[in-house]
Design a protein around this motif. Structure first.
Motif, PDB file in Angstrom:
ATOM      1  N   LEU A 138       0.828  -1.203   0.000  1.00  0.00           N
ATOM      2  CA  LEU A 138       0.000   0.000   0.000  1.00  0.00           C
ATOM      3  C   LEU A 138       0.866   1.257   0.000  1.00  0.00           C
ATOM      4  O   LEU A 138       0.605   2.194  -0.764  1.00  0.00           O
ATOM      5  CB  LEU A 138      -0.948   0.012   1.204  1.00  0.00           C
ATOM      6  CG  LEU A 138      -1.894   1.218   1.282  1.00  0.00           C
ATOM      7  CD1 LEU A 138      -2.737   1.357   0.016  1.00  0.00           C
ATOM      8  CD2 LEU A 138      -2.780   1.105   2.517  1.00  0.00           C
ATOM      9  N   GLY A 139       1.899   1.298   0.826  1.00  0.00           N
ATOM     10  CA  GLY A 139       2.785   2.465   0.861  1.00  0.00           C
ATOM     11  C   GLY A 139       3.415   2.748  -0.489  1.00  0.00           C
ATOM     12  O   GLY A 139       3.503   3.903  -0.929  1.00  0.00           O
ATOM     13  N   THR A 140       3.835   1.693  -1.165  1.00  0.00           N
ATOM     14  CA  THR A 140       4.448   1.846  -2.489  1.00  0.00           C
ATOM     15  C   THR A 140       3.430   2.351  -3.509  1.00  0.00           C
ATOM     16  O   THR A 140       3.735   3.236  -4.315  1.00  0.00           O
ATOM     17  CB  THR A 140       5.071   0.511  -2.941  1.00  0.00           C
ATOM     18  OG1 THR A 140       6.056   0.124  -1.974  1.00  0.00           O
ATOM     19  CG2 THR A 140       5.706   0.614  -4.308  1.00  0.00           C
ATOM     20  N   LEU A 141       2.217   1.815  -3.463  1.00  0.00           N
ATOM     21  CA  LEU A 141       1.171   2.290  -4.381  1.00  0.00           C
ATOM     22  C   LEU A 141       0.786   3.738  -4.089  1.00  0.00           C
ATOM     23  O   LEU A 141       0.499   4.511  -5.013  1.00  0.00           O
ATOM     24  CB  LEU A 141      -0.063   1.386  -4.295  1.00  0.00           C
ATOM     25  CG  LEU A 141       0.106  -0.025  -4.860  1.00  0.00           C
ATOM     26  CD1 LEU A 141      -1.106  -0.888  -4.530  1.00  0.00           C
ATOM     27  CD2 LEU A 141       0.369   0.001  -6.357  1.00  0.00           C
ATOM     28  N   LEU A 142       0.797   4.130  -2.828  1.00  0.00           N
ATOM     29  CA  LEU A 142       0.493   5.520  -2.474  1.00  0.00           C
ATOM     30  C   LEU A 142       1.562   6.474  -3.002  1.00  0.00           C
ATOM     31  O   LEU A 142       1.265   7.633  -3.298  1.00  0.00           O
ATOM     32  CB  LEU A 142       0.362   5.674  -0.956  1.00  0.00           C
ATOM     33  CG  LEU A 142      -0.927   5.140  -0.343  1.00  0.00           C
ATOM     34  CD1 LEU A 142      -0.827   5.147   1.181  1.00  0.00           C
ATOM     35  CD2 LEU A 142      -2.134   5.944  -0.811  1.00  0.00           C
ATOM     36  N   MET A 143       2.800   5.993  -3.131  1.00  0.00           N
ATOM     37  CA  MET A 143       3.885   6.840  -3.654  1.00  0.00           C
ATOM     38  C   MET A 143       3.553   7.375  -5.037  1.00  0.00           C
ATOM     39  O   MET A 143       4.032   8.433  -5.424  1.00  0.00           O
ATOM     40  CB  MET A 143       5.211   6.081  -3.715  1.00  0.00           C
ATOM     41  CG  MET A 143       5.951   5.963  -2.408  1.00  0.00           C
ATOM     42  SD  MET A 143       6.532   7.518  -1.729  1.00  0.00           S
ATOM     43  CE  MET A 143       7.968   7.829  -2.747  1.00  0.00           C
ATOM     44  N   GLU A 144       2.716   6.665  -5.782  1.00  0.00           N
ATOM     45  CA  GLU A 144       2.338   7.113  -7.119  1.00  0.00           C
ATOM     46  C   GLU A 144       1.514   8.403  -7.067  1.00  0.00           C
ATOM     47  O   GLU A 144       1.408   9.115  -8.063  1.00  0.00           O
ATOM     48  CB  GLU A 144       1.536   6.022  -7.834  1.00  0.00           C
ATOM     49  CG  GLU A 144       2.341   4.753  -8.072  1.00  0.00           C
ATOM     50  CD  GLU A 144       1.496   3.629  -8.646  1.00  0.00           C
ATOM     51  OE1 GLU A 144       0.317   3.850  -8.994  1.00  0.00           O
ATOM     52  OE2 GLU A 144       2.041   2.510  -8.741  1.00  0.00           O
ATOM     53  N   HIS A 145       0.931   8.713  -5.906  1.00  0.00           N
ATOM     54  CA  HIS A 145       0.065   9.888  -5.767  1.00  0.00           C
ATOM     55  C   HIS A 145       0.715  11.030  -4.987  1.00  0.00           C
ATOM     56  O   HIS A 145       0.197  12.134  -4.960  1.00  0.00           O
ATOM     57  CB  HIS A 145      -1.230   9.498  -5.047  1.00  0.00           C
ATOM     58  CG  HIS A 145      -2.035   8.498  -5.798  1.00  0.00           C
ATOM     59  ND1 HIS A 145      -2.965   8.849  -6.749  1.00  0.00           N
ATOM     60  CD2 HIS A 145      -2.025   7.148  -5.766  1.00  0.00           C
ATOM     61  CE1 HIS A 145      -3.498   7.762  -7.258  1.00  0.00           C
ATOM     62  NE2 HIS A 145      -2.951   6.713  -6.676  1.00  0.00           N
ATOM     63  N   VAL A 146       1.823  10.740  -4.321  1.00  0.00           N
ATOM     64  CA  VAL A 146       2.427  11.724  -3.420  1.00  0.00           C
ATOM     65  C   VAL A 146       3.729  12.255  -3.998  1.00  0.00           C
ATOM     66  O   VAL A 146       4.597  11.491  -4.413  1.00  0.00           O
ATOM     67  CB  VAL A 146       2.675  11.102  -2.027  1.00  0.00           C
ATOM     68  CG1 VAL A 146       3.348  12.097  -1.097  1.00  0.00           C
ATOM     69  CG2 VAL A 146       1.364  10.628  -1.422  1.00  0.00           C
ATOM     70  N   VAL A 147       3.829  13.551  -4.000  1.00  0.00           N
ATOM     71  CA  VAL A 147       5.050  14.203  -4.454  1.00  0.00           C
ATOM     72  C   VAL A 147       5.903  14.490  -3.224  1.00  0.00           C
ATOM     73  O   VAL A 147       5.460  15.224  -2.331  1.00  0.00           O
ATOM     74  CB  VAL A 147       4.723  15.533  -5.178  1.00  0.00           C
ATOM     75  CG1 VAL A 147       5.994  16.249  -5.583  1.00  0.00           C
ATOM     76  CG2 VAL A 147       3.821  15.271  -6.366  1.00  0.00           C
ATOM     77  N   PRO A 148       7.100  13.898  -3.123  1.00  0.00           N
ATOM     78  CA  PRO A 148       7.954  14.174  -1.956  1.00  0.00           C
ATOM     79  C   PRO A 148       8.297  15.658  -1.875  1.00  0.00           C
ATOM     80  O   PRO A 148       8.539  16.315  -2.880  1.00  0.00           O
ATOM     81  CB  PRO A 148       9.205  13.341  -2.205  1.00  0.00           C
ATOM     82  CG  PRO A 148       8.776  12.283  -3.167  1.00  0.00           C
ATOM     83  CD  PRO A 148       7.701  12.920  -4.013  1.00  0.00           C
TER      84      PRO A 148
END
Length: 190
Positions: A138-148
């Motif tokens: 889930l964390g990895t999939l969420l990375m697709e939506h979050v800009v660091p």
């Protein structure tokens, strides 16, 4: 693994995330989902853990290592937020063991009271169990939506964040000393 990935994708769809957001934005989405405030606290964790979540009466406190890249900070925070989204309960035995190790001269109930924590204290497990694997997916999939974000400067913490961080500081130092005493091969895998 396929079923786990499908479940995580469905959860992200239910969250109705924008195509792109920052980490604070995702914290707001998670807070709405779990119906409690979610506070993000970047701080130096002294190499003991890279991230953890504490539960207080004021909500969830997601701590992530400050002294790492912005991308890694985001990944750590998303991992912790994923635990909240997936409803993973903390194993009370792990919590009690951690507190016994962190505060050996104080009983668990007193330590938790002094730190203002409930039994949902901290999450830091190995990647050998199913919940951790699902959290990573889930964390990895969420990375697709979050800009660091760009790297945050270490600013003095204020208010409740400073209180929780101050309570955790001695515990993290104690673990660090134990790891250093155990040497490279004998240290616990936190």
């Amino acid at each position: 693994m396929g079923q786990m990935r499908r479940r995580c994708k469905q959860l992200i769809k239910e969250l109705q995330l924008p195509a792109s957001t920052d980490l604070r934005g995702i914290c707001d989405v998670v807070a709405a989902r779990v119906e409690r405030p979610v506070h993000l606290v970047p701080m130096s964790l002294g190499g003991v853990v890279s991230g953890m979540t504490a539960t207080t009466d004021d909500g969830y406190w997601v701590f992530c290592e400050l002294k790492t890249s912005p991308w890694h900070q985001t990944h750590i925070a998303l991992h912790e937020l994923s635990h909240l989204l997936l409803g993973h309960a903390q194993d009370p035995a792990v919590t009690e063991d951690a507190l016994r190790m962190w505060t050996p001269s104080v009983d668990v109930a007193t330590a938790m009271q002094r730190m203002g924590l409930t039994m949902g204290f901290a999450r830091h497990h190995g990647y050998d169990n199913l919940a951790e694997r699902e959290t990573e997916v889930l964390g990895t999939l969420l990375m697709e939506h979050v800009v660091p974000a760009t790297a945050e400067r270490e600013l003095p913490l204020e208010g409740p964040a400073a209180e929780v961080a101050a309570a955790l500081g001695p515990a993290l130092q104690h673990i660090r000393r134990q790891q250093e005493a155990a040497g490279p091969a004998g240290g616990p895998g936190v």
